[in-house]
Design a protein around this motif. Structure first.
Motif, PDB file in Angstrom:
ATOM      1  N   TYR A   1       0.831  -1.204   0.000  1.00 31.32           N
ATOM      2  CA  TYR A   1       0.000   0.000   0.000  1.00 31.32           C
ATOM      3  C   TYR A   1       0.866   1.255   0.000  1.00 31.32           C
ATOM      4  N   LEU A   2       1.942   1.247   0.779  1.00 32.20           N
ATOM      5  CA  LEU A   2       2.852   2.400   0.798  1.00 32.20           C
ATOM      6  C   LEU A   2       3.527   2.575  -0.555  1.00 32.20           C
ATOM      7  N   LEU A   3       3.939   1.457  -1.179  1.00 30.81           N
ATOM      8  CA  LEU A   3       4.549   1.532  -2.502  1.00 30.81           C
ATOM      9  C   LEU A   3       3.568   2.120  -3.512  1.00 30.81           C
ATOM     10  N   TRP A   4       2.315   1.713  -3.423  1.00 26.22           N
ATOM     11  CA  TRP A   4       1.275   2.254  -4.298  1.00 26.22           C
ATOM     12  C   TRP A   4       1.171   3.770  -4.130  1.00 26.22           C
ATOM     13  N   GLN A   5       1.140   4.231  -2.889  1.00 28.47           N
ATOM     14  CA  GLN A   5       1.001   5.662  -2.640  1.00 28.47           C
ATOM     15  C   GLN A   5       2.222   6.439  -3.131  1.00 28.47           C
ATOM     16  N   VAL A   6       3.421   5.936  -2.843  1.00 26.15           N
ATOM     17  CA  VAL A   6       4.647   6.612  -3.281  1.00 26.15           C
ATOM     18  C   VAL A   6       4.698   6.659  -4.809  1.00 26.15           C
ATOM     19  N   THR A   7       4.387   5.531  -5.443  1.00 24.09           N
ATOM     20  CA  THR A   7       4.404   5.463  -6.906  1.00 24.09           C
ATOM     21  C   THR A   7       3.409   6.448  -7.509  1.00 24.09           C
ATOM     22  N   THR A   8       2.225   6.512  -6.936  1.00 23.83           N
ATOM     23  CA  THR A   8       1.203   7.435  -7.439  1.00 23.83           C
ATOM     24  C   THR A   8       1.663   8.888  -7.324  1.00 23.83           C
ATOM     25  N   LEU A   9       2.222   9.247  -6.187  1.00 24.59           N
ATOM     26  CA  LEU A   9       2.716  10.621  -5.998  1.00 24.59           C
ATOM     27  C   LEU A   9       3.837  10.948  -6.971  1.00 24.59           C
ATOM     28  N   TRP A  10       4.779  10.015  -7.135  1.00 24.98           N
ATOM     29  CA  TRP A  10       5.918  10.217  -8.031  1.00 24.98           C
ATOM     30  C   TRP A  10       5.440  10.322  -9.481  1.00 24.98           C
ATOM     31  N   GLN A  11       4.538   9.424  -9.892  1.00 26.54           N
ATOM     32  CA  GLN A  11       4.033   9.448 -11.262  1.00 26.54           C
ATOM     33  C   GLN A  11       3.259  10.731 -11.555  1.00 26.54           C
TER      34      GLN A  11
END
Length: 151
Positions: A18-28
């Motif tokens: 879930y954290l990876l999803w959030q970080v990836t979304t913010l970065w993208q």
């Protein structure tokens, strides 16, 4: 009904996925904001960058090699490369040896737009990950380990 749903984690911050999803979304989101200014999608950028990277060490680069290098779906790569060809950023020709394969090359226009995009994306990366300070290299090593072990 939702009260009977059981989660393994007690808190969302305990879930690496879930954290990876959030970080990836913010970065993208940050990458998209930059690339939108030059009418390039993130996927188009990644495939152009993969093509340029592979071209540094080999004369002929195929769609399959681009898909493998970028770890993306082959059919999607084919569609995106068609769009990049329409934009004049790449050429796709029959492979000299393997008639089933396409040889992909970056055009001069494609090289110019890729250089602009690289500058933008690299700056986003520097800014985004700078919060990790001295932990960037261990973070990258951990990501590489995850990639290697989960292929």
């Amino acid at each position: 009904m939702s009260n009977s749903i059981e989660f393994h984690f007690n808190k969302t911050e305990d879930s690496s996925g879930y954290l990876l999803w959030q970080v990836t979304t913010l970065w993208q989101r940050k990458i998209k904001r930059e690339l939108d200014t030059i009418d390039l999608t993130h996927t188009q950028f990644v495939l152009l960058a993969s093509l340029a990277w592979l071209s540094k060490n080999q004369e002929i680069v195929t769609q399959i090699e681009i898909a493998n290098h970028s770890k993306t779906d082959r059919m999607m790569v084919s569609k995106v490369l068609r769009t990049l060809q329409e934009k004049g950023f790449i050429t796709r020709k029959e492979h000299e040896i393997d008639t089933r394969a396409k040889a992909i090359t970056l055009t001069e226009t494609g090289g110019k737009i890729l250089q602009r995009a690289l500058t933008m994306v690299e700056q986003v990366d520097i800014n985004f990950f700078s919060i990790l300070k001295d932990e960037v290299k261990p973070f990258n090593r951990n990501m590489l380990e995850l990639i290697t072990e989960n292929q």
